[in-house]
Design an enzyme around this catalytic site. Structure first.
Site, PDB file in Angstrom:
ATOM      1  N   ILE A 108       6.130  18.383 -20.380  1.00  0.00           N
ATOM      2  CA  ILE A 108       6.401  17.283 -19.590  1.00  0.00           C
ATOM      3  C   ILE A 108       4.757  16.349 -19.452  1.00  0.00           C
ATOM      4  O   ILE A 108       4.053  16.939 -19.750  1.00  0.00           O
ATOM      5  CB  ILE A 108       6.518  17.747 -18.004  1.00  0.00           C
ATOM      6  N   CYS A 109       4.978  15.156 -19.298  1.00  0.00           N
ATOM      7  CA  CYS A 109       3.747  14.199 -19.429  1.00  0.00           C
ATOM      8  C   CYS A 109       2.931  14.307 -20.660  1.00  0.00           C
ATOM      9  O   CYS A 109       3.408  14.331 -21.830  1.00  0.00           O
ATOM     10  CB  CYS A 109       2.872  14.546 -18.266  1.00  0.00           C
ATOM     11  N   GLY A 110       1.725  14.696 -20.734  1.00  0.00           N
ATOM     12  CA  GLY A 110       0.668  15.003 -21.575  1.00  0.00           C
ATOM     13  C   GLY A 110       1.207  15.689 -22.626  1.00  0.00           C
ATOM     14  O   GLY A 110       0.874  15.626 -23.621  1.00  0.00           O
TER      15      GLY A 110
END
Length: 204
Positions: A108-110
């Site tokens: 998720i995300c980064g």
């Protein structure tokens, strides 16, 4: 029943909120299809304590070097500032090994940027914080980018930073944590706050 381990990668700047729904549901036997089937353990670059972006200190249970895909039911990679600095590539390489061994990975995300840097997203359907976020890297997977909160393609789950509930939903579905009725009840409750979904959860 032998307990299966879900590994959560932890590191300095880890974004606390991004995996919280997922790890709580996995580790909590309530409403589970097979209570006690899973346990969450943390894995770090070392066994030294790390500090999340919210200031929580976590002592990793083990290190990435020690972790082998056959020991795990899934590897979860949360986001955090270090990914944007080009760090944590050891975890991205471990994710690559997991996928090669047919073991699920959820990023998720980064963390999606770490996978993108290694070309892991170049031929799989995926999402992230935004297409432009990944295009700033050496990334060739734009044709596979899906503008959705969370995407599952085989054993790879990806999500943007604002989708921790959808991220958890896809993880629960992949692991078979809940039966279908309970899963939909859980998702409806936390996504909408409608108490009617709580009663659906209990009936499941």
């Amino acid at each position: 029943m032998e307990k299966q381990i879900v590994h959560l990668f932890v590191f300095d700047t880890l974004a606390d909120w991004e995996a919280r729904f997922a790890i709580a549901g996995i580790n909590n036997p309530m409403f589970a299809m097979q209570p006690g089937r899973y346990q969450v353990k943390t894995v770090g670059l070392s066994t030294q304590p790390v500090t999340t972006i919210g200031g929580m200190r976590i002592l990793p249970d083990s290190t990435l070097d020690e972790l082998q895909p056959e020991q795990s039911a899934m590897l979860i990679l949360p986001g955090g500032e270090d990914w944007d600095k080009g760090k944590n590539l050891e975890a991205a390489h471990k994710a690559e090994a997991f996928l090669a061994a047919d073991v699920p990975v959820a990023a998720i995300c980064g963390a999606t940027s770490g996978l993108a840097r290694l070309g892991i997203l170049d031929n799989k359907k995926h999402t992230s914080n935004a297409l432009a976020y990944l295009q700033a890297l050496n990334y060739q997977g734009a044709q596979f980018y899906q503008d959705q909160p969370t995407v599952t393609d085989g054993n790879l789950i990806t999500a943007g930073s604002t989708a921790p509930i959808d991220f958890a939903y896809h993880i629960f579905k992949k692991l078979g944590v809940y039966d279908d009725e309970v899963l939909e009840g859980w998702y409806g409750l936390f996504k909408t706050g409608d108490p009617a979904y709580f009663f659906k959860l209990q009936k499941g």
